[in-house]
Motif scaffolding. Sequence first.
Motif, PDB file in Angstrom:
ATOM      1  N   THR A  33       0.854  -1.200   0.000  1.00  0.00           N
ATOM      2  CA  THR A  33       0.000   0.000   0.000  1.00  0.00           C
ATOM      3  C   THR A  33       0.882   1.240   0.000  1.00  0.00           C
ATOM      4  OG1 THR A  33      -0.133   0.058   2.402  1.00  0.00           O
ATOM      5  CG2 THR A  33      -1.863  -1.140   1.237  1.00  0.00           C
ATOM      6  N   TYR A  34       0.450   2.232  -0.754  1.00  0.00           N
ATOM      7  CA  TYR A  34       1.129   3.521  -0.776  1.00  0.00           C
ATOM      8  C   TYR A  34       0.078   4.574  -0.479  1.00  0.00           C
ATOM      9  CZ  TYR A  34       4.152   7.324  -2.210  1.00  0.00           C
ATOM     10  OH  TYR A  34       4.912   8.461  -2.227  1.00  0.00           O
ATOM     11  N   GLN A  35       0.355   5.393   0.544  1.00  0.00           N
ATOM     12  CA  GLN A  35      -0.616   6.405   0.957  1.00  0.00           C
ATOM     13  C   GLN A  35      -0.086   7.793   0.637  1.00  0.00           C
ATOM     14  OE1 GLN A  35      -1.308   5.690   5.092  1.00  0.00           O
ATOM     15  NE2 GLN A  35      -2.486   3.832   4.720  1.00  0.00           N
ATOM     16  N   PHE A  36      -0.995   8.657   0.209  1.00  0.00           N
ATOM     17  CA  PHE A  36      -0.648  10.033  -0.107  1.00  0.00           C
ATOM     18  C   PHE A  36      -1.874  10.899   0.137  1.00  0.00           C
ATOM     19  CE2 PHE A  36      -2.016   7.882  -3.887  1.00  0.00           C
ATOM     20  CZ  PHE A  36      -2.919   8.746  -4.461  1.00  0.00           C
ATOM     21  N   ILE A  37      -1.686  12.201   0.089  1.00  0.00           N
ATOM     22  CA  ILE A  37      -2.775  13.137   0.378  1.00  0.00           C
ATOM     23  C   ILE A  37      -3.270  13.748  -0.924  1.00  0.00           C
ATOM     24  CG2 ILE A  37      -3.383  15.293   1.518  1.00  0.00           C
ATOM     25  CD1 ILE A  37      -1.279  14.613   3.633  1.00  0.00           C
ATOM     26  N   ASP A  38      -4.605  13.733  -1.089  1.00  0.00           N
ATOM     27  CA  ASP A  38      -5.250  14.365  -2.240  1.00  0.00           C
ATOM     28  C   ASP A  38      -6.448  15.143  -1.718  1.00  0.00           C
ATOM     29  OD1 ASP A  38      -6.167  15.132  -4.704  1.00  0.00           O
ATOM     30  OD2 ASP A  38      -7.102  13.211  -5.167  1.00  0.00           O
ATOM     31  N   GLU A  39      -6.412  16.473  -1.875  1.00  0.00           N
ATOM     32  CA  GLU A  39      -7.487  17.361  -1.427  1.00  0.00           C
ATOM     33  C   GLU A  39      -7.820  17.144   0.053  1.00  0.00           C
ATOM     34  OE1 GLU A  39     -10.791  16.946  -4.060  1.00  0.00           O
ATOM     35  OE2 GLU A  39      -9.621  17.513  -5.813  1.00  0.00           O
ATOM     36  N   ASN A  40      -6.791  17.157   0.881  1.00  0.00           N
ATOM     37  CA  ASN A  40      -6.898  17.024   2.333  1.00  0.00           C
ATOM     38  C   ASN A  40      -7.485  15.693   2.767  1.00  0.00           C
ATOM     39  OD1 ASN A  40      -5.800  19.572   2.751  1.00  0.00           O
ATOM     40  ND2 ASN A  40      -7.805  20.547   2.582  1.00  0.00           N
ATOM     41  N   LYS A  41      -7.398  14.686   1.922  1.00  0.00           N
ATOM     42  CA  LYS A  41      -7.843  13.337   2.271  1.00  0.00           C
ATOM     43  C   LYS A  41      -6.701  12.373   1.999  1.00  0.00           C
ATOM     44  CE  LYS A  41     -12.668  14.194   1.232  1.00  0.00           C
ATOM     45  NZ  LYS A  41     -13.804  13.842   0.398  1.00  0.00           N
ATOM     46  N   ILE A  42      -6.555  11.398   2.877  1.00  0.00           N
ATOM     47  CA  ILE A  42      -5.511  10.396   2.686  1.00  0.00           C
ATOM     48  C   ILE A  42      -6.053   9.327   1.752  1.00  0.00           C
ATOM     49  CG2 ILE A  42      -4.102   8.644   3.802  1.00  0.00           C
ATOM     50  CD1 ILE A  42      -4.136  10.390   6.313  1.00  0.00           C
ATOM     51  N   LYS A  43      -5.319   9.101   0.670  1.00  0.00           N
ATOM     52  CA  LYS A  43      -5.705   8.104  -0.327  1.00  0.00           C
ATOM     53  C   LYS A  43      -4.730   6.941  -0.240  1.00  0.00           C
ATOM     54  CE  LYS A  43      -8.967  10.628  -2.026  1.00  0.00           C
ATOM     55  NZ  LYS A  43     -10.344  10.266  -2.087  1.00  0.00           N
ATOM     56  N   LYS A  44      -5.227   5.749  -0.532  1.00  0.00           N
ATOM     57  CA  LYS A  44      -4.419   4.539  -0.464  1.00  0.00           C
ATOM     58  C   LYS A  44      -4.541   3.807  -1.791  1.00  0.00           C
ATOM     59  CE  LYS A  44      -4.626   1.830   3.209  1.00  0.00           C
ATOM     60  NZ  LYS A  44      -5.106   0.809   4.169  1.00  0.00           N
ATOM     61  N   VAL A  45      -3.389   3.435  -2.359  1.00  0.00           N
ATOM     62  CA  VAL A  45      -3.371   2.647  -3.584  1.00  0.00           C
ATOM     63  C   VAL A  45      -2.517   1.410  -3.338  1.00  0.00           C
ATOM     64  CG1 VAL A  45      -3.762   4.537  -5.204  1.00  0.00           C
ATOM     65  CG2 VAL A  45      -1.453   4.008  -4.502  1.00  0.00           C
ATOM     66  N   TYR A  46      -2.879   0.337  -4.009  1.00  0.00           N
ATOM     67  CA  TYR A  46      -2.132  -0.913  -3.915  1.00  0.00           C
ATOM     68  C   TYR A  46      -1.244  -1.029  -5.141  1.00  0.00           C
ATOM     69  CZ  TYR A  46      -5.126  -2.210  -0.059  1.00  0.00           C
ATOM     70  OH  TYR A  46      -5.770  -2.235   1.145  1.00  0.00           O
ATOM     71  N   ILE A  47       0.068  -1.176  -4.868  1.00  0.00           N
ATOM     72  CA  ILE A  47       1.041  -1.214  -5.958  1.00  0.00           C
ATOM     73  C   ILE A  47       2.034  -2.341  -5.733  1.00  0.00           C
ATOM     74  CG2 ILE A  47       0.862   1.219  -6.552  1.00  0.00           C
ATOM     75  CD1 ILE A  47       3.272   1.772  -4.784  1.00  0.00           C
ATOM     76  N   ASN A  48       2.827  -2.653  -6.754  1.00  0.00           N
ATOM     77  CA  ASN A  48       3.850  -3.691  -6.604  1.00  0.00           C
ATOM     78  C   ASN A  48       5.143  -3.073  -6.073  1.00  0.00           C
ATOM     79  OD1 ASN A  48       5.146  -2.529  -8.847  1.00  0.00           O
ATOM     80  ND2 ASN A  48       4.046  -3.864 -10.269  1.00  0.00           N
ATOM     81  N   GLN A  49       6.107  -3.928  -5.748  1.00  0.00           N
ATOM     82  CA  GLN A  49       7.352  -3.483  -5.107  1.00  0.00           C
ATOM     83  C   GLN A  49       8.163  -2.559  -6.012  1.00  0.00           C
ATOM     84  OE1 GLN A  49       8.303  -4.285  -1.867  1.00  0.00           O
ATOM     85  NE2 GLN A  49       9.898  -2.764  -2.176  1.00  0.00           N
ATOM     86  N   GLN A  50       8.222  -2.857  -7.290  1.00  0.00           N
ATOM     87  CA  GLN A  50       9.011  -2.050  -8.218  1.00  0.00           C
ATOM     88  C   GLN A  50       8.463  -0.618  -8.297  1.00  0.00           C
ATOM     89  OE1 GLN A  50       8.981  -3.580 -12.178  1.00  0.00           O
ATOM     90  NE2 GLN A  50      10.631  -2.234 -12.877  1.00  0.00           N
ATOM     91  N   ILE A  51       7.158  -0.474  -8.405  1.00  0.00           N
ATOM     92  CA  ILE A  51       6.539   0.849  -8.458  1.00  0.00           C
ATOM     93  C   ILE A  51       6.752   1.571  -7.126  1.00  0.00           C
ATOM     94  CG2 ILE A  51       4.357   2.100  -8.749  1.00  0.00           C
ATOM     95  CD1 ILE A  51       5.329   0.856 -11.312  1.00  0.00           C
ATOM     96  N   TYR A  52       6.626   0.847  -6.033  1.00  0.00           N
ATOM     97  CA  TYR A  52       6.810   1.438  -4.705  1.00  0.00           C
ATOM     98  C   TYR A  52       8.217   2.012  -4.562  1.00  0.00           C
ATOM     99  CZ  TYR A  52       6.877   1.939   0.361  1.00  0.00           C
ATOM    100  OH  TYR A  52       6.983   2.447   1.621  1.00  0.00           O
ATOM    101  N   ASN A  53       9.224   1.234  -4.970  1.00  0.00           N
ATOM    102  CA  ASN A  53      10.612   1.702  -4.868  1.00  0.00           C
ATOM    103  C   ASN A  53      10.835   2.941  -5.742  1.00  0.00           C
ATOM    104  OD1 ASN A  53      11.161  -0.372  -3.110  1.00  0.00           O
ATOM    105  ND2 ASN A  53      12.016  -1.717  -4.684  1.00  0.00           N
ATOM    106  N   ALA A  54      10.250   2.943  -6.920  1.00  0.00           N
ATOM    107  CA  ALA A  54      10.409   4.087  -7.821  1.00  0.00           C
ATOM    108  C   ALA A  54       9.720   5.333  -7.254  1.00  0.00           C
ATOM    109  CB  ALA A  54       9.849   3.748  -9.200  1.00  0.00           C
TER     110      ALA A  54
END
Length: 178
Positions: A94-115
């Motif tokens: 899971t990778y979490q980030f903020i979009d319009e004052n809301k925390i969003k969560k996306v599921y990604i693979n290890q290669q994308i996460y490292n990048a």
Amino acid sequence: MVKNALQAQLLKAGLVDNKKAKKLSKQAVHEQRTGQSNDAELKAKIEKDLQEKLAKDQALNLEKKRQLEEKTLQASVIQMISHHKIKDTDGELTYQFIDENKIKKVYINQQIYNALVSGSLLVAKDQGGYAFLPKALADRINEKMEGFILVNNAENKEAVTDEEDPYAAYVIPDDLMW
């Protein structure tokens, strides 16, 4: 002495007397001789109104043109994002980030996460979701129109540390997995 039919009718009806009719006809003759009439004032007012209308129309046209250019630019940015986004990103991390004052969560693979953590990939808004873009493309998009790039970890790495900070020698990793 009455020069036009309307004056004759008004005299017969008793609405105007002879003295008033003569005065009006003399005034009309005088205006014709001297060229002093209300026509000049009327023409000036009409010209002024026309100039104001032209200025207003030009301002409206400029505003419409600006809005059209903005829509065109936004459409081109959306097309660039949808054309160049990385497709196979599904994974378990899971990778979490903020979009319009809301925390969003996306599921990604290890290669994308490292990048993403290293800053070579960035998160951008895509029409209904989020897209992962290379840094060079994301920089070009951000130059054209701001607001599409949400996460840029490359900027975090370039931040200057305070020289008087006693913990400056200790690097805090931002990719800790708990």
